[in-house]
Design an enzyme around this catalytic site. Structure first.
Site, PDB file in Angstrom:
ATOM      1  N   HIS A 261       0.868  -1.265  -0.032  1.00  0.00           N
ATOM      2  CA  HIS A 261       0.106   0.135   0.103  1.00  0.00           C
ATOM      3  C   HIS A 261       0.845   1.336   0.037  1.00  0.00           C
ATOM      4  O   HIS A 261       2.006   1.330   0.750  1.00  0.00           O
ATOM      5  CB  HIS A 261      -0.895   0.057   1.243  1.00  0.00           C
ATOM      6  N   ASP A 315      -7.926  -5.246  -0.189  1.00  0.00           N
ATOM      7  CA  ASP A 315      -8.401  -6.446  -1.244  1.00  0.00           C
ATOM      8  C   ASP A 315      -7.904  -7.901  -0.897  1.00  0.00           C
ATOM      9  O   ASP A 315      -8.346  -8.615  -1.484  1.00  0.00           O
ATOM     10  CB  ASP A 315      -7.845  -5.900  -2.549  1.00  0.00           C
TER      11      ASP A 315
HETATM   12  C1  SDX Z   1      -6.464  -0.245  -2.924  1.00  0.00           C
HETATM   13  O1  SDX Z   1      -4.750   4.430  -2.017  1.00  0.00           O
HETATM   14  C2  SDX Z   1      -5.490   3.561  -1.417  1.00  0.00           C
HETATM   15  O2  SDX Z   1      -5.873   4.013  -0.277  1.00  0.00           O
HETATM   16  C3  SDX Z   1      -6.162   2.332  -2.094  1.00  0.00           C
HETATM   17  C4  SDX Z   1      -7.193   1.382  -1.246  1.00  0.00           C
HETATM   18  C5  SDX Z   1      -8.504   2.314  -0.986  1.00  0.00           C
HETATM   19  O3  SDX Z   1      -9.049   1.908  -0.128  1.00  0.00           O
HETATM   20  O4  SDX Z   1      -8.845   3.062  -1.810  1.00  0.00           O
HETATM   21  O5  SDX Z   1      -6.735   1.105  -0.064  1.00  0.00           O
HETATM   22  C6  SDX Z   1      -7.626   0.445  -2.034  1.00  0.00           C
HETATM   23  O6  SDX Z   1      -6.426   0.204  -4.218  1.00  0.00           O
HETATM   24  C7  SDX Z   1      -5.697  -1.309  -2.281  1.00  0.00           C
HETATM   25  C8  SDX Z   1      -4.422  -1.555  -3.272  1.00  0.00           C
HETATM   26  C9  SDX Z   1      -4.645  -2.885  -4.000  1.00  0.00           C
HETATM   27  N1  SDX Z   1      -3.783  -3.192  -5.061  1.00  0.00           N
HETATM   28  C10 SDX Z   1      -2.931  -4.332  -5.028  1.00  0.00           C
HETATM   29  O7  SDX Z   1      -3.203  -4.970  -3.926  1.00  0.00           O
HETATM   30  C11 SDX Z   1      -1.780  -4.477  -5.999  1.00  0.00           C
HETATM   31  C12 SDX Z   1      -0.782  -5.168  -5.583  1.00  0.00           C
HETATM   32  N2  SDX Z   1      -0.056  -3.853  -4.768  1.00  0.00           N
HETATM   33  C13 SDX Z   1       0.827  -3.065  -5.313  1.00  0.00           C
HETATM   34  O8  SDX Z   1       0.864  -3.120  -6.897  1.00  0.00           O
HETATM   35  C14 SDX Z   1       1.418  -1.811  -4.573  1.00  0.00           C
HETATM   36  O9  SDX Z   1       1.710  -2.137  -3.328  1.00  0.00           O
HETATM   37  C15 SDX Z   1       0.217  -0.487  -4.678  1.00  0.00           C
HETATM   38  C16 SDX Z   1      -0.201  -0.359  -6.153  1.00  0.00           C
HETATM   39  C17 SDX Z   1      -0.921  -0.883  -3.845  1.00  0.00           C
HETATM   40  C18 SDX Z   1       1.015   0.770  -4.146  1.00  0.00           C
HETATM   41  O10 SDX Z   1       1.971   1.042  -5.013  1.00  0.00           O
HETATM   42  P1  SDX Z   1       3.052   2.179  -4.832  1.00  0.00           P
HETATM   43  O11 SDX Z   1       3.064   2.784  -3.542  1.00  0.00           O
HETATM   44  O12 SDX Z   1       3.352   2.861  -6.117  1.00  0.00           O
HETATM   45  O13 SDX Z   1       4.499   1.305  -4.329  1.00  0.00           O
HETATM   46  P2  SDX Z   1       5.635   0.377  -5.522  1.00  0.00           P
HETATM   47  O14 SDX Z   1       4.741  -0.446  -6.554  1.00  0.00           O
HETATM   48  O15 SDX Z   1       6.138   1.667  -6.161  1.00  0.00           O
HETATM   49  O16 SDX Z   1       6.214  -0.424  -4.584  1.00  0.00           O
HETATM   50  C19 SDX Z   1       7.153  -0.056  -3.623  1.00  0.00           C
HETATM   51  C20 SDX Z   1       8.115  -1.171  -3.379  1.00  0.00           C
HETATM   52  C21 SDX Z   1       8.840  -2.048  -4.639  1.00  0.00           C
HETATM   53  O17 SDX Z   1       9.935  -2.582  -4.422  1.00  0.00           O
HETATM   54  P3  SDX Z   1      11.088  -1.768  -4.558  1.00  0.00           P
HETATM   55  O18 SDX Z   1      11.315  -1.502  -6.080  1.00  0.00           O
HETATM   56  O19 SDX Z   1      11.279  -0.517  -3.853  1.00  0.00           O
HETATM   57  O20 SDX Z   1      12.393  -2.975  -4.031  1.00  0.00           O
HETATM   58  O21 SDX Z   1       7.536  -2.397  -2.839  1.00  0.00           O
HETATM   59  C22 SDX Z   1       7.312  -3.552  -3.624  1.00  0.00           C
HETATM   60  C23 SDX Z   1       7.874  -2.877  -5.003  1.00  0.00           C
HETATM   61  O22 SDX Z   1       8.346  -3.790  -5.797  1.00  0.00           O
HETATM   62  N3  SDX Z   1       6.054  -4.013  -3.800  1.00  0.00           N
HETATM   63  C24 SDX Z   1       5.307  -5.157  -3.831  1.00  0.00           C
HETATM   64  C25 SDX Z   1       4.187  -5.213  -3.836  1.00  0.00           C
HETATM   65  N4  SDX Z   1       3.788  -3.737  -3.581  1.00  0.00           N
HETATM   66  C26 SDX Z   1       4.778  -3.240  -3.350  1.00  0.00           C
HETATM   67  N5  SDX Z   1       6.216  -6.195  -4.215  1.00  0.00           N
HETATM   68  C27 SDX Z   1       5.564  -7.192  -4.316  1.00  0.00           C
HETATM   69  N6  SDX Z   1       4.187  -7.396  -4.236  1.00  0.00           N
HETATM   70  C28 SDX Z   1       3.541  -6.249  -3.873  1.00  0.00           C
HETATM   71  N7  SDX Z   1       2.014  -6.381  -3.994  1.00  0.00           N
END
Ligand code: SDX
Length: 378
Positions: A261, A315
């Site tokens: 998140h 989720d």
């Molecule tokens: C919702 O924003 C809200 O409030 C949303 C929400 C709401 O109520 O409205 O809470 C609802 O949208 C929940 C999120 C649902 N999405 C997912 O579950 C999809 C999987 N999650 C990710 O794609 C991600 O964590 C996000 C999209 C939720 C957040 O994206 P960010 O903040 O842009 O983070 P990032 O992708 O830049 O990741 C930062 C780091 C990375 O590692 P490094 O490159 O720094 O080493 O964290 C890692 C990422 O690779 N990472 C993950 C990961 N999420 C972040 N690695 C593996 N699996 C994951 N799910």
């Protein structure tokens, strides 16, 4: 020349001042109008929470009765909207059907005085009341059936579950579903809410605001992740396969759905409550093998990614609850929208109260002064 900083994903940039909700991502705290989500999940109802979010304070019992009455009596959709939905392809995603139907409401209730409290109340009631009817109607019509008429004697959540199955739901199932709606109702400046506020800032109608937000919610990085979680649990298939599956994801740098998140660096408090709701359902209606796989996933993801602050988000466990309630997987995100329309409307109202059109800037990284090349010379 003024140089401005570019932050991908606008991370850490405040896009508005808001008093609607608050998240402490380090402590795992979520408040709606200052009230902790755990307390609302235990004591409130979805419509009472909607009132709180949209009008800023908990309603008196008279105010709540009147609001519930209004929503209850606006649940029917116009036959022209229903006929329009009948023409949607059955293979179409229910989120696309919902986005088109929400936008179509704007054809019937065109933009009037956006600052008139009667217009605002009418739009709030209409959207809260009809969105569940539209989701249920598309579900039945895509299977070749007529939609089920809403029942005025049933509460908000019980009526939605009834419209999906034509059976009165078990009271525990209806209450648990209602709590799910409370948990999904609002969440600060998430992507779909930002989209709603940008659209609202142009002074367009609230149906366009909601339609744009529905389109934004559907993506797999946002609300659409709840569907993908169930598909992932099915693909994993067994507890023994959890670790190899996750190790493969990490090696491919694939995102694990339902985890991570932008704001929470600990377990999302909504995920904790949803996990508890899932357990309550399993205790009454029988266990689910995917739940055990999910718990093992949480354990292994924490071991591998806990140091990066990657934990279950809202989720992750919601799909297990909806699946146990017999809801098809591709309705999970439309259900998120049924709840989140509350937050979008609260932000619409707040945006209008102190509106300035959103018009950010960009950092141009293209060319300058390039001569036009005639087509035969390219
Ligand atoms: C919702 O924003 C809200 O409030 C949303 C929400 C709401 O109520 O409205 O809470 C609802 O949208 C929940 C999120 C649902 N999405 C997912 O579950 C999809 C999987 N999650 C990710 O794609 C991600 O964590 C996000 C999209 C939720 C957040 O994206 P960010 O903040 O842009 O983070 P990032 O992708 O830049 O990741 C930062 C780091 C990375 O590692 P490094 O490159 O720094 O080493 O964290 C890692 C990422 O690779 N990472 C993950 C990961 N999420 C972040 N690695 C593996 N699996 C994951 N799910």
């Amino acid at each position: 020349m003024m140089v401005c900083e570019y932050k991908p994903g606008l991370e850490g940039i405040a896009a508005a001042q808001s008093s609607i909700s608050n998240v402490d991502g380090q402590k795992g705290i979520l408040e709606y109008r200052g009230i902790r989500i755990e307390e609302l999940a235990e004591k409130s109802t979805f419509l009472e929470t909607a009132y709180l979010l949209i009008w800023g304070q908990l309603p008196t019992s008279e105010e709540l009765k009147e609001f519930e009455h209004e929503v209850r009596h606006h649940r029917r959709i116009k036959y022209r909207i229903r006929d329009m939905m009948k023409c949607f392809p059955e293979s179409g995603h229910p989120m696309d059907a919902l986005q088109a139907s929400a936008a179509a409401l704007g054809l019937f209730y065109s933009r009037r005085d956006l600052h008139n409290p009667i217009y605002i109340r009418d739009a709030v009631v209409r959207l809260l009341a009809t969105i569940p009817t539209m989701v249920a109607a598309f579900q039945l019509m895509r299977k070749g059936n007529d939609p089920v008429r809403p029942r005025d004697d049933l509460d908000y959540s019980a009526n939605f579950l009834y419209m999906l199955s034509e059976k009165e739901p078990d009271p525990l199932a209806a209450r648990i579903f209602d709590v799910c709606l409370i948990l999904h109702a609002e969440h600060t400046m998430n992507a779909s809410t930002f989209s709603a506020r940008v659209t609202a800032s142009t002074l367009t109608d609230p149906y366009a605001v909601v339609a744009s937000a529905v389109g934004t919610l559907g993506g797999p990085l946002h609300g659409g992740a709840n569907e993908e979680v169930i598909q992932m649990l099915e693909e994993i298939g067994s507890i023994a396969n959890v670790r190899p599956y996750l190790e493969d994801c990490l090696e491919r740098k694939a995102k694990i759905m339902g985890f991570g998140h932008r704001v929470y660096k600990v377990k999302d408090p909504r995920a904790t409550i949803l996990q508890d709701l899932a357990q309550q359902l399993f205790a009454k209606f029988g266990s689910d093998k995917y739940y055990d796989i999910a718990v093992e996933m949480e354990r292994v993801v924490e071991e591998k990614l806990g140091h990066k602050g990657i934990y279950p988000n809202v989720d992750f466990y919601s799909g297990l609850v909806y699946a146990k309630l017999g809801i098809p997987t591709d309705l999970f995100t439309p259900i998120f929208a049924i709840a989140r329309v509350t937050g979008w409307l609260a932000h619409w109202k707040e945006q209008l109260a102190e509106n300035r059109i959103f018009r950010p800037t960009q950092v141009y990284n293209g060319l300058h002064e390039i001569a036009y090349t005639a087509i035969e010379e390219r």
